[in-house]
Design an enzyme around this catalytic site. Structure first.
Site, PDB file in Angstrom:
ATOM      1  N   ASP A  22       0.853  -1.188   0.000  1.00 39.42           N
ATOM      2  CA  ASP A  22       0.000   0.000   0.000  1.00 39.42           C
ATOM      3  C   ASP A  22       0.886   1.233   0.000  1.00 39.42           C
ATOM      4  OD1 ASP A  22      -2.846   1.169   0.444  1.00 39.42           O
ATOM      5  OD2 ASP A  22      -1.602   2.203   1.910  1.00 39.42           O
ATOM      6  N   MET A  35       5.859   9.790  -3.302  1.00 41.33           N
ATOM      7  CA  MET A  35       5.411   8.709  -2.437  1.00 41.33           C
ATOM      8  C   MET A  35       5.929   9.036  -1.044  1.00 41.33           C
ATOM      9  SD  MET A  35       5.894   4.567  -2.833  1.00 41.33           S
ATOM     10  CE  MET A  35       7.701   4.522  -2.775  1.00 41.33           C
ATOM     11  N   HIS A 181      -5.577   4.051   6.373  1.00 44.75           N
ATOM     12  CA  HIS A 181      -4.724   4.893   5.527  1.00 44.75           C
ATOM     13  C   HIS A 181      -3.320   5.039   6.101  1.00 44.75           C
ATOM     14  CE1 HIS A 181      -7.738   5.834   2.571  1.00 44.75           C
ATOM     15  NE2 HIS A 181      -8.591   6.131   3.529  1.00 44.75           N
ATOM     16  N   ASP A 186      -2.793  -0.878   6.104  1.00 45.01           N
ATOM     17  CA  ASP A 186      -3.602  -1.189   4.927  1.00 45.01           C
ATOM     18  C   ASP A 186      -2.977  -2.310   4.091  1.00 45.01           C
ATOM     19  OD1 ASP A 186      -5.235   0.758   5.860  1.00 45.01           O
ATOM     20  OD2 ASP A 186      -4.805   2.225   4.293  1.00 45.01           O
TER      21      ASP A 186
END
Length: 323
Positions: A22, A35, A181, A186
């Site tokens: 994730d 990211m 999140h 996740d």
């Protein structure tokens, strides 16, 4: 040349090790945006037709990264709840994090081919692969070693990709963990979904009605006819003479007994093209007492509703294509 080709084709495929990943990012695409964290968890191993579930908390990886640009989308950043200023000061250098991640993937996948999986994979793979190639020039997954769980579910369930959403999946497929999140949370949640999907055998879908006109219906896998009884896995011509059915008083309890025997949880009963076919109160009561949701509609509307429900429900129906 023939013997070499034969030897290569006979070589057994390597097992696949599925690694749930994730990604949290501060924008829609890598390069202009960053990211900012990613998590990974080993979901399981597939060797030919055998899948072995892993404890998704046993082998995990997590990093928070220093942003690579000044650009960010506030709404995207807010999803993760991470402090961007802190990441600028304390986040891992992307090149270091990618090197550590490559080493981790290769360590946990010894003897197998690592495959990244995600829900959906399109977003997470785009960021992960771009970072792996931009910061080190190498991906342990190769250029295409990813599996999209949405596509896996859509293919198994026989539904359109847009219908492959968690809200429409059977509850037994979903992890009981919350979707926080936080990238590692996740990734672990998705690892459980992946293993559940690999073990899942979907229920048989009800056949779709592909054509309806006055006095004629066409149904997947069945000869064309006028009236039909349909249910998960098939159907047949509906013979009103079996239970003495007439327009009045209408559909008999015996007409719907087959829907109950076939395990339908939703029933669609048509009233004919001119609404002349009734449904006996005893018939509706029989279905509802069995916990079956009942819809009684004009035939055109009934067919449209039945076809929609066939994507996600164990639906059955009785259809009359004339008056």
């Amino acid at each position: 040349m023939t013997s070499v080709r034969t030897a290569r084709s006979a070589r057994p495929a390597r097992p696949s090790l599925y690694i749930s990943v994730d990604v949290e990012a501060d924008g829609p695409i890598p390069g202009p945006y960053s990211m900012i964290s990613f998590g990974a968890a080993v979901a399981g191993r597939q060797d030919a037709a055998s899948y072995t579930v892993a404890d998704p908390e046993q082998h995990t990886f997590y990093r928070e990264l220093r942003p690579i640009s000044e650009a960010y989308v506030p709404e995207a950043l807010a999803v993760s709840g991470l402090d961007r200023d802190r990441l600028v000061r304390e986040g891992a250098e992307p090149a270091v994090a990618m090197a550590e991640f490559r080493a981790w993937v290769r360590e946990v996948s010894v003897g197998a081919q690592p495959v990244m999986c995600a829900y959906p994979a399109s977003f997470d793979w785009t960021f992960l692969y771009w970072y792996l190639m931009s910061f080190g020039g190498d991906s342990p997954f190769g250029h295409s070693g990813c599996l999209d769980m949405k596509t896996l579910y859509a293919a198994k369930a026989g539904v359109p990709l847009r219908a492959a959403v968690k809200g429409r999946m059977p509850r037994e497929l979903l992890s009981r963990r919350p979707h926080t999140h936080h990238a590692l949370d996740d990734a672990i949640e998705q690892a459980e979904l992946m293993s559940n999907l690999m073990a899942w055998s979907p229920p048989v879908r009800s056949p779709l009605v592909t054509h309806l006109s006055w006095g004629r219906m066409e149904v997947e896998g069945l000869p064309a006819g006028k009236d039909f009884v349909l249910y998960p896995g098939g159907g047949r011509a509906w013979d009103w003479g079996e239970h003495g059915t007439r327009h009045e008083p209408g559909i008999q309890p015996g007409d719907v007994a087959e829907l109950l025997d076939r395990g339908c949880t939703v029933a669609v009963l048509s009233r004919g093209m001119e609404l002349r076919l009734g449904a006996m109160p005893e018939t509706l009561r029989l279905l509802r007492d069995a916990g079956v949701a009942v819809h009684v509609e004009e035939t055109t509307a009934a067919v449209a509703l039945y076809n929609r429900l066939a994507a996600t429900e164990r639906v059955g129906g009785l259809f009359h294509s004339t008056c």
